[in-house]
Design an enzyme around this catalytic site. Structure first.
Site, PDB file in Angstrom:
ATOM      1  N   ASP A 150      65.587  28.707 -69.960  1.00  0.00           N
ATOM      2  CA  ASP A 150      66.424  29.241 -71.044  1.00  0.00           C
ATOM      3  C   ASP A 150      65.571  29.693 -72.220  1.00  0.00           C
ATOM      4  OD1 ASP A 150      68.645  28.725 -69.542  1.00  0.00           O
ATOM      5  OD2 ASP A 150      69.247  26.923 -70.652  1.00  0.00           O
TER       6      ASP A 150
ATOM      7  N   ASN B  79      62.333  28.267 -63.217  1.00  0.00           N
ATOM      8  CA  ASN B  79      63.331  27.205 -63.345  1.00  0.00           C
ATOM      9  C   ASN B  79      62.984  26.005 -62.468  1.00  0.00           C
ATOM     10  OD1 ASN B  79      65.131  28.204 -65.258  1.00  0.00           O
ATOM     11  ND2 ASN B  79      66.308  29.379 -63.756  1.00  0.00           N
TER      12      ASN B  79
ATOM     13  N   ASP C 116      64.479  43.121 -64.671  1.00  0.00           N
ATOM     14  CA  ASP C 116      64.736  41.795 -64.130  1.00  0.00           C
ATOM     15  C   ASP C 116      63.439  40.990 -64.221  1.00  0.00           C
ATOM     16  OD1 ASP C 116      66.629  40.131 -62.079  1.00  0.00           O
ATOM     17  OD2 ASP C 116      64.515  39.948 -61.513  1.00  0.00           O
TER      18      ASP C 116
ATOM     19  N   GLU D 130      68.960  36.683 -64.981  1.00  0.00           N
ATOM     20  CA  GLU D 130      67.724  37.167 -65.610  1.00  0.00           C
ATOM     21  C   GLU D 130      67.642  38.694 -65.635  1.00  0.00           C
ATOM     22  OE1 GLU D 130      66.658  36.108 -61.274  1.00  0.00           O
ATOM     23  OE2 GLU D 130      68.044  35.452 -62.850  1.00  0.00           O
TER      24      GLU D 130
END
Length: 428
Positions: free
Chosen positions: A321, A312, A304, A347
């Site tokens: 992204d 973000n 992860d 993620e």
């Protein structure tokens, strides 16, 4: 009987008048007879909008052009049947007349009954020939429109006749293909050949109502072309052995390409190109069964991205992204062909490593961990990830295995992130 027109070409006025009267009485439309070959050709040209249905042609005519030459000229320009009428029957004359493909040959003097029978048969046969040609034209257009190649196999000799389109599909000409069944099989992809042979034999042996096979053929330039072959036995002997089979061949390469794209879309994550959870769940069951059957190692790596929400929030979702795409590329470059990279969600990612022991997977996870932390992203800096690694235990369910690897990944998170944990211990 529909009124059909007959052009009489005869240089003997008495015979011409007799023929005209007789044929008119029998119900035919008979224009004024002509006496020379030149006049016969001119009459056919003049009546181009409504040409005669048949020409009754004397071979020996007044003028420079005989009946055979006139018949050749008429047949070259018009689809009009010719019936010869002559008082001579020399072999050389017959051979010359045959070259113009006549529909009959009458010897003077001719009886009314013989005249009528010959003309009726000539008109009937010509009508059949015209319909056959029309059917062939329709078939040719249908094959052209459907982009189909044709094949016709003599099963006794294994001789196969191929159409030009069949050869074009493979990028070659008919002269470059030997007309036999082996020339087909030699081009079939080795992986597809057994199924293709079985499908053909199944139909020949009455185990299938028709032959159908999708297989790859080698193009002249070396690449593989996906084709769909269909066919049916058309003739059998008294012992029910196949004598002839024929069918069609269609290039389905584009369809196969689109099918593969659809499979990829159904199996992969559109953002990263990694396999999706659905594909993983479809594949992992088979790998578990294989690992149990052959006692082979099977491991999972789950990781992860650390603080991804912060990326973000700080840099925007487009940058987030881009991190996911870039990270997937870096990971994939370090995996084997047999390893299955999966975007588990958000993620979180998973790697299914077949034929791989725990120690080997830990080494792989540490390689991936280092590849991420030692290569900062532009404008963002270093991006790290937390890894969990575990080997499948034969006595556990898939859900139990997934929970163990998930627990190990969160153990890495709880110990400060940016590390690899396996079997409950930290390897960072």
């Amino acid at each position: 009987m529909d009124q059909e027109s007959i052009l009489i070409v005869e240089d003997d006025g008495i015979i011409a008048a007799y023929l005209q009267d007789t044929l008119t009485r029998l119900g035919y439309i008979v224009p004024e007879p002509v006496a020379t070959g030149e006049a016969a050709v001119a009459a056919a040209v003049a009546a181009v909008a409504a040409p005669p249905d048949l020409v009754l042609m004397d071979i020996q005519l007044a003028g420079a052009m005989d009946g055979v030459t006139a018949a050749e000229r008429i047949r070259m320009a018009f689809d009009i049947p010719i019936v010869y009428l002559t008082a001579f029957t020399r072999e050389s004359q017959l051979q010359q007349a045959k070259m113009t493909a006549p529909y009959g040959y009458l010897v003077k003097p001719v009886s009314e009954r013989e005249l009528l029978a010959t003309l009726e048969m000539a008109l009937y046969k010509h009508n059949l020939d015209r319909r056959l040609r029309q059917s062939e034209e329709w078939l040719t257009l249908a094959l052209w429109g459907a982009d189909l190649g044709m094949w016709d196999c003599d099963t006794r000799t294994n001789t196969v006749l191929y159409s030009e389109r069949w050869a074009e599909i493979l990028g070659c000409s008919l002269t470059e293909i030997t007309p036999n069944y082996a020339s087909w099989e030699d081009r079939v992809h080795p992986d597809d050949l057994p199924a293709m042979q079985e499908a053909f034999n199944a139909h020949l042996e009455h185990r299938a109502p028709f032959y159908e096979s999708e297989h790859r053929l080698q193009h002249q330039d070396g690449h593989w072309v996906w084709v769909q072959a269909k066919g049916k036995v058309t003739d059998r002997d008294l012992q029910d052995r196949p004598l002839r089979a024929c069918g069609v061949l269609l290039d389905i390469s584009e369809r196969k390409r689109l099918e593969e794209e659809l499979r990829q879309l159904a199996a992969t994550d559109p953002l990263t190109g990694a396999f999706n959870r659905r594909y993983f769940l479809h594949s992992v069951g088979k790998e578990i069964s294989r690992a149990q059957r052959y006692a082979r190692p099977l491991t999972l790596i789950m990781f992860d991205i650390d603080y991804f929400k912060r990326i973000n929030d700080t840099f925007g979702h487009e940058q987030g992204d881009e991190v996911l795409r870039n990270m997937t590329t870096r990971i994939r470059q370090r995996l084997r062909h047999s390893d299955v990279l999966v975007r588990w969600g958000g993620e979180e990612f998973m790697i299914l490593a077949v034929e791989t022991s725990l120690s080997q997977s830990v080494a792989l996870a540490e390689t991936l961990w280092a590849a991420l932390r030692d290569a900062p992203f532009a404008d963002i800096g270093a991006v790290t990830a937390s890894f969990g690694v575990t080997e499948y235990r034969p006595d556990e369910t898939l859900d139990q295995w997934l929970k163990r690897v998930d627990d190990l990944m969160y153990q890495a998170k709880s110990k400060g992130r940016d590390r690899v944990c396996y079997s409950g211990e930290s390897a960072a």
